[in-house]
Write a protein that holds these residues in place. Structure first.
Motif, PDB file in Angstrom:
ATOM      1  N   PRO A 170     -13.726  -8.339 -45.860  1.00 28.94           N
ATOM      2  CA  PRO A 170     -13.976  -8.511 -47.301  1.00 28.94           C
ATOM      3  C   PRO A 170     -14.734  -9.775 -47.671  1.00 28.94           C
ATOM      4  CG  PRO A 170     -11.681  -8.967 -46.776  1.00 28.94           C
ATOM      5  CD  PRO A 170     -12.287  -8.381 -45.542  1.00 28.94           C
ATOM      6  N   SER A 171     -14.849 -10.720 -46.745  1.00 29.04           N
ATOM      7  CA  SER A 171     -15.469 -12.000 -47.079  1.00 29.04           C
ATOM      8  C   SER A 171     -16.982 -12.007 -46.922  1.00 29.04           C
ATOM      9  CB  SER A 171     -14.872 -13.100 -46.193  1.00 29.04           C
ATOM     10  OG  SER A 171     -15.163 -12.854 -44.825  1.00 29.04           O
ATOM     11  N   VAL A 172     -17.573 -10.868 -46.556  1.00 28.41           N
ATOM     12  CA  VAL A 172     -19.023 -10.836 -46.330  1.00 28.41           C
ATOM     13  C   VAL A 172     -19.741 -10.158 -47.490  1.00 28.41           C
ATOM     14  CG1 VAL A 172     -18.848 -10.953 -43.827  1.00 28.41           C
ATOM     15  CG2 VAL A 172     -18.781  -8.729 -44.953  1.00 28.41           C
ATOM     16  N   CYS A 173     -21.046 -10.394 -47.581  1.00 35.56           N
ATOM     17  CA  CYS A 173     -21.795  -9.963 -48.765  1.00 35.56           C
ATOM     18  C   CYS A 173     -22.009  -8.467 -48.846  1.00 35.56           C
ATOM     19  CB  CYS A 173     -23.142 -10.692 -48.836  1.00 35.56           C
ATOM     20  SG  CYS A 173     -24.261 -10.315 -47.464  1.00 35.56           S
ATOM     21  N   ASN A 174     -21.816  -7.727 -47.742  1.00 36.84           N
ATOM     22  CA  ASN A 174     -22.027  -6.280 -47.805  1.00 36.84           C
ATOM     23  C   ASN A 174     -20.725  -5.507 -48.009  1.00 36.84           C
ATOM     24  OD1 ASN A 174     -20.897  -6.408 -45.234  1.00 36.84           O
ATOM     25  ND2 ASN A 174     -22.845  -6.140 -44.180  1.00 36.84           N
ATOM     26  N   ALA A 175     -19.652  -6.212 -48.315  1.00 32.41           N
ATOM     27  CA  ALA A 175     -18.382  -5.554 -48.620  1.00 32.41           C
ATOM     28  C   ALA A 175     -18.415  -4.988 -50.036  1.00 32.41           C
ATOM     29  CB  ALA A 175     -17.230  -6.538 -48.478  1.00 32.41           C
ATOM     30  N   ALA A 176     -17.754  -3.867 -50.245  1.00 34.82           N
ATOM     31  CA  ALA A 176     -17.715  -3.247 -51.569  1.00 34.82           C
ATOM     32  C   ALA A 176     -16.833  -4.055 -52.507  1.00 34.82           C
ATOM     33  CB  ALA A 176     -17.199  -1.819 -51.465  1.00 34.82           C
ATOM     34  N   GLU A 177     -17.279  -4.191 -53.759  1.00 32.64           N
ATOM     35  CA  GLU A 177     -16.508  -4.917 -54.770  1.00 32.64           C
ATOM     36  C   GLU A 177     -16.083  -4.017 -55.927  1.00 32.64           C
ATOM     37  OE1 GLU A 177     -15.554  -7.545 -53.742  1.00 32.64           O
ATOM     38  OE2 GLU A 177     -17.064  -8.852 -52.872  1.00 32.64           O
ATOM     39  N   THR A 178     -16.780  -2.890 -56.122  1.00 35.72           N
ATOM     40  CA  THR A 178     -16.444  -1.966 -57.208  1.00 35.72           C
ATOM     41  C   THR A 178     -16.444  -0.537 -56.697  1.00 35.72           C
ATOM     42  OG1 THR A 178     -17.376  -3.400 -58.922  1.00 35.72           O
ATOM     43  CG2 THR A 178     -17.105  -1.086 -59.474  1.00 35.72           C
ATOM     44  N   LEU A 179     -15.401   0.214 -57.074  1.00 42.13           N
ATOM     45  CA  LEU A 179     -15.304   1.637 -56.789  1.00 42.13           C
ATOM     46  C   LEU A 179     -15.496   2.406 -58.087  1.00 42.13           C
ATOM     47  CD1 LEU A 179     -14.486   4.225 -55.266  1.00 42.13           C
ATOM     48  CD2 LEU A 179     -12.088   3.583 -55.662  1.00 42.13           C
ATOM     49  N   LEU A 180     -16.478   3.297 -58.095  1.00 41.40           N
ATOM     50  CA  LEU A 180     -16.705   4.197 -59.216  1.00 41.40           C
ATOM     51  C   LEU A 180     -16.331   5.600 -58.758  1.00 41.40           C
ATOM     52  CD1 LEU A 180     -20.226   2.883 -60.288  1.00 41.40           C
ATOM     53  CD2 LEU A 180     -18.022   2.247 -61.276  1.00 41.40           C
ATOM     54  N   LYS A 201      -0.172   1.148 -59.132  1.00 37.73           N
ATOM     55  CA  LYS A 201      -0.073  -0.303 -59.170  1.00 37.73           C
ATOM     56  C   LYS A 201      -1.471  -0.897 -59.311  1.00 37.73           C
ATOM     57  CE  LYS A 201       1.933  -4.277 -56.735  1.00 37.73           C
ATOM     58  NZ  LYS A 201       2.607  -4.743 -55.492  1.00 37.73           N
ATOM     59  N   SER A 202      -1.785  -1.390 -60.490  1.00 35.59           N
ATOM     60  CA  SER A 202      -3.086  -2.017 -60.738  1.00 35.59           C
ATOM     61  C   SER A 202      -2.970  -2.864 -61.986  1.00 35.59           C
ATOM     62  CB  SER A 202      -4.175  -0.952 -60.917  1.00 35.59           C
ATOM     63  OG  SER A 202      -3.876  -0.110 -62.017  1.00 35.59           O
ATOM     64  N   GLN A 203      -4.021  -3.594 -62.286  1.00 31.77           N
ATOM     65  CA  GLN A 203      -4.053  -4.388 -63.503  1.00 31.77           C
ATOM     66  C   GLN A 203      -5.358  -4.129 -64.223  1.00 31.77           C
ATOM     67  OE1 GLN A 203      -3.731  -8.273 -61.411  1.00 31.77           O
ATOM     68  NE2 GLN A 203      -5.601  -8.821 -62.495  1.00 31.77           N
ATOM     69  N   PRO A 204      -5.393  -4.376 -65.533  1.00 32.30           N
ATOM     70  CA  PRO A 204      -6.616  -4.076 -66.299  1.00 32.30           C
ATOM     71  C   PRO A 204      -7.801  -4.895 -65.817  1.00 32.30           C
ATOM     72  CG  PRO A 204      -4.733  -4.417 -67.754  1.00 32.30           C
ATOM     73  CD  PRO A 204      -4.291  -4.852 -66.393  1.00 32.30           C
ATOM     74  N   ALA A 205      -8.930  -4.236 -65.708  1.00 29.37           N
ATOM     75  CA  ALA A 205     -10.168  -4.924 -65.343  1.00 29.37           C
ATOM     76  C   ALA A 205     -10.755  -5.600 -66.578  1.00 29.37           C
ATOM     77  CB  ALA A 205     -11.168  -3.941 -64.762  1.00 29.37           C
ATOM     78  N   THR A 206     -11.353  -6.746 -66.365  1.00 28.80           N
ATOM     79  CA  THR A 206     -12.058  -7.446 -67.431  1.00 28.80           C
ATOM     80  C   THR A 206     -13.550  -7.237 -67.260  1.00 28.80           C
ATOM     81  OG1 THR A 206     -12.295  -9.500 -66.169  1.00 28.80           O
ATOM     82  CG2 THR A 206     -10.245  -9.207 -67.422  1.00 28.80           C
ATOM     83  N   GLU A 207     -14.312  -7.617 -68.254  1.00 22.26           N
ATOM     84  CA  GLU A 207     -15.770  -7.540 -68.157  1.00 22.26           C
ATOM     85  C   GLU A 207     -16.272  -8.368 -66.982  1.00 22.26           C
ATOM     86  OE1 GLU A 207     -19.699  -6.465 -69.172  1.00 22.26           O
ATOM     87  OE2 GLU A 207     -17.764  -5.651 -69.793  1.00 22.26           O
ATOM     88  N   GLU A 208     -15.653  -9.492 -66.748  1.00 18.81           N
ATOM     89  CA  GLU A 208     -16.051 -10.369 -65.644  1.00 18.81           C
ATOM     90  C   GLU A 208     -15.848  -9.697 -64.291  1.00 18.81           C
ATOM     91  OE1 GLU A 208     -15.082 -14.876 -63.904  1.00 18.81           O
ATOM     92  OE2 GLU A 208     -13.963 -14.059 -65.612  1.00 18.81           O
ATOM     93  N   ASP A 209     -14.815  -8.860 -64.176  1.00 17.71           N
ATOM     94  CA  ASP A 209     -14.547  -8.197 -62.897  1.00 17.71           C
ATOM     95  C   ASP A 209     -15.688  -7.292 -62.467  1.00 17.71           C
ATOM     96  OD1 ASP A 209     -12.020  -9.317 -62.439  1.00 17.71           O
ATOM     97  OD2 ASP A 209     -11.033  -7.828 -63.711  1.00 17.71           O
ATOM     98  N   TRP A 210     -16.362  -6.652 -63.404  1.00 16.16           N
ATOM     99  CA  TRP A 210     -17.452  -5.748 -63.048  1.00 16.16           C
ATOM    100  C   TRP A 210     -18.638  -6.487 -62.439  1.00 16.16           C
ATOM    101  CZ3 TRP A 210     -14.761  -1.782 -62.933  1.00 16.16           C
ATOM    102  CH2 TRP A 210     -13.967  -1.333 -64.001  1.00 16.16           C
ATOM    103  N   GLU A 211     -18.767  -7.768 -62.718  1.00  8.88           N
ATOM    104  CA  GLU A 211     -19.925  -8.520 -62.219  1.00  8.88           C
ATOM    105  C   GLU A 211     -19.562  -9.557 -61.162  1.00  8.88           C
ATOM    106  OE1 GLU A 211     -19.969 -11.618 -66.017  1.00  8.88           O
ATOM    107  OE2 GLU A 211     -21.282  -9.858 -65.996  1.00  8.88           O
ATOM    108  N   THR A 212     -18.354  -9.461 -60.615  1.00  3.36           N
ATOM    109  CA  THR A 212     -17.865 -10.477 -59.683  1.00  3.36           C
ATOM    110  C   THR A 212     -17.955 -10.030 -58.229  1.00  3.36           C
ATOM    111  OG1 THR A 212     -16.341 -11.399 -61.312  1.00  3.36           O
ATOM    112  CG2 THR A 212     -15.859 -11.862 -58.999  1.00  3.36           C
ATOM    113  N   GLU A 213     -18.434 -10.927 -57.373  1.00  2.36           N
ATOM    114  CA  GLU A 213     -18.344 -10.750 -55.924  1.00  2.36           C
ATOM    115  C   GLU A 213     -17.045 -11.414 -55.496  1.00  2.36           C
ATOM    116  OE1 GLU A 213     -21.103 -11.512 -51.962  1.00  2.36           O
ATOM    117  OE2 GLU A 213     -20.938 -13.090 -53.461  1.00  2.36           O
ATOM    118  N   PHE A 214     -15.998 -10.640 -55.266  1.00  2.00           N
ATOM    119  CA  PHE A 214     -14.669 -11.190 -55.023  1.00  2.00           C
ATOM    120  C   PHE A 214     -14.555 -11.875 -53.667  1.00  2.00           C
ATOM    121  CE2 PHE A 214     -13.823  -7.497 -57.880  1.00  2.00           C
ATOM    122  CZ  PHE A 214     -13.373  -8.216 -58.976  1.00  2.00           C
ATOM    123  N   LEU A 215     -15.188 -11.293 -52.635  1.00  2.00           N
ATOM    124  CA  LEU A 215     -15.068 -11.815 -51.269  1.00  2.00           C
ATOM    125  C   LEU A 215     -13.607 -11.929 -50.851  1.00  2.00           C
ATOM    126  CD1 LEU A 215     -17.807 -14.619 -51.402  1.00  2.00           C
ATOM    127  CD2 LEU A 215     -18.035 -12.299 -50.498  1.00  2.00           C
TER     128      LEU A 215
END
Length: 414
Positions: free
Chosen positions: A252-262, A298-312
């Motif tokens: 998960p710490s690399v740039c080609n890891a997925a950050e958003t599931l649609l 089990k989840s929490q609400p996503a914020t607008e910031e979450d859609w544009e974040t690279e979590f790593l």
């Protein structure tokens, strides 16, 4: 400790030698470098342990420490990468075409090295050998500036590479390291126009933004990876699950890891519980939109910031969409232009996704984790370019060249 000016002067001189070197000479040197990595494994790993000890003292996140770790397996992969680069065709001197103009001049366009390349990167010491070897094979001298968290590893690696070069006719200054890791030196390097022909940042959002805003040297932007996977209504459940787990959890710490599931609304109720269970084994935190929240246990609400974040990190944003068009619109709005994937058995959906998603690499039924120079057959990569000028996607040897025109005449004048 050498100053940037001293490093620049030596690199400039070395670049002139490299530009004239033969493929055979460069390949032989790369083989020596590869062998030297394995022969000096104990020294390199001991230096890496110093960096890891410092990381633990500074409470660096576990996923970021993973980027720093060297072991026998990773050293072997680094050595193999150097040999793969040695085996690749040399891009220097290739003529892409020859033609005659109306005056009878024969004109050819030939690939040449960029000259001196500066690389600013963060915690991954494998970048040191990848970047050093790619620049070397493409006839460029390189000045490397890694982060302070990997300084002992980087010093050991560059020392070993230079010791290998010392056994050849190449100047050891073909590959150099900036040992001063202060912020001031980093900013000075961004303005080293007299010596650097191009600067390539490789790291997180903050580093890349700083370079883009500060540098006066020409920059090739390698982007952060806010990568998406879209599960279409015609996707296979097991394939979708396997791809999501791999894209998010394998590293998960690399740039080609997925950050958003649609995920398409027609299959969300069936797919999401299965995917949630699979991700739970890796303790992935899900941040979901309103529809997904109503399905997930089990989840929490996503914020607008979450859609544009690279979590790593083991964090994944989740959104249910009503159509393929909505998925594409979301990706093009929030993506950093790195890598996106669709999982579908619908040929036309795959083709529309491939055609309309504006990212450097687009996958149909495969994990985003394959966006990597080694996986693409480049031996390694200098970075993943998310811009559109000069280079885009994994940057290998060809992307580290420029061109010049060679014109043959018979006394023509204009």
């Amino acid at each position: 400790m050498e100053t940037l000016i001293e490093l620049g002067e030596k690199a400039k001189k070395a670049s002139r030698y490299l530009a004239q070197a033969s493929s055979k000479e460069k390949n032989a040197a790369l083989q020596l470098m590869s062998e030297a990595l394995l022969e000096n494994a104990s020294t390199i790993l001991a230096a890496n342990q110093q960096d890891l000890a410092a990381a633990n003292e500074n409470n660096i996140a576990e996923t970021l420490v993973d980027r720093l770790v060297l072991n026998d397996e990773r050293l072997q992969a680094m050595a193999d990468g150097l040999m793969q680069i040695a085996e690749l065709p040399d891009p220097i001197g290739l003529v892409s075409g020859m033609w005659k103009n109306e005056a009878g001049l024969t004109i050819g366009k030939q690939s040449v090295p960029l000259g001196v390349i500066g690389i600013i990167y963060e915690s991954r010491p494998n970048v040191t050998t990848d970047a050093g070897a790619l620049c070397f094979k493409s006839g460029n001298a390189v000045i490397l500036r890694g982060g302070k968290e990997a300084i002992h590893s980087n010093k050991a690696l560059v020392t070993v590479l230079q010791q290998a070069l010392a056994k050849t006719n190449f100047p050891t200054t073909a590959i150099q390291l900036v040992e001063d890791t202060t912020r001031e030196t980093s900013r000075d390097m961004m303005r080293l126009n007299r010596y650097l022909d191009v600067l390539i940042p490789r790291g997180g959002t903050r580093l890349i933004q700083t370079v883009m805003e500060t540098a006066t040297v020409p920059v090739i932007e390698t982007g952060t990876g806010n990568c998406h996977v879209y599960i279409d209504k015609d996707a296979q459940l097991k394939m979708a699950t396997d791809i999501i787990v791999n894209a998010k959890c394998s590293r998960p710490s690399v740039c080609n890891a997925a950050e958003t599931l649609l995920i398409h609304e027609d299959v969300a109720a069936e797919f999401l519980p299965v995917i949630e269970a699979a991700l739970a084994e890796y303790h992935v935190e899900l941040r979901a939109d309103e529809t997904a929240l109503s399905i997930l246990k089990k989840s929490q609400p996503a914020t607008e910031e979450d859609w544009e974040t690279e979590f790593l990190d083991f964090i994944l944003a989740v959104k249910v969409v009503s159509s393929l068009d909505e998925a594409i619109t979301h990706i093009n709005q929030y993506s950093t232009g790195h890598s996106e994937a669709i999982v579908t058995d619908n040929y036309f959906a795959g083709q529309q996704f491939h055609r309309e998603v504006d990212s450097s690499t687009v996958y149909i039924n495969a994990s985003t984790r394959f966006t990597d120079g080694f996986e693409f057959g480049f031996g390694a990569e200098i970075g993943i370019s998310t811009q559109k000028l000069h280079a885009r996607g994994p940057m290998g040897l060809a992307e580290l060249t420029s061109s010049k025109y060679i014109v043959f005449g018979e006394g023509q004048i204009r």
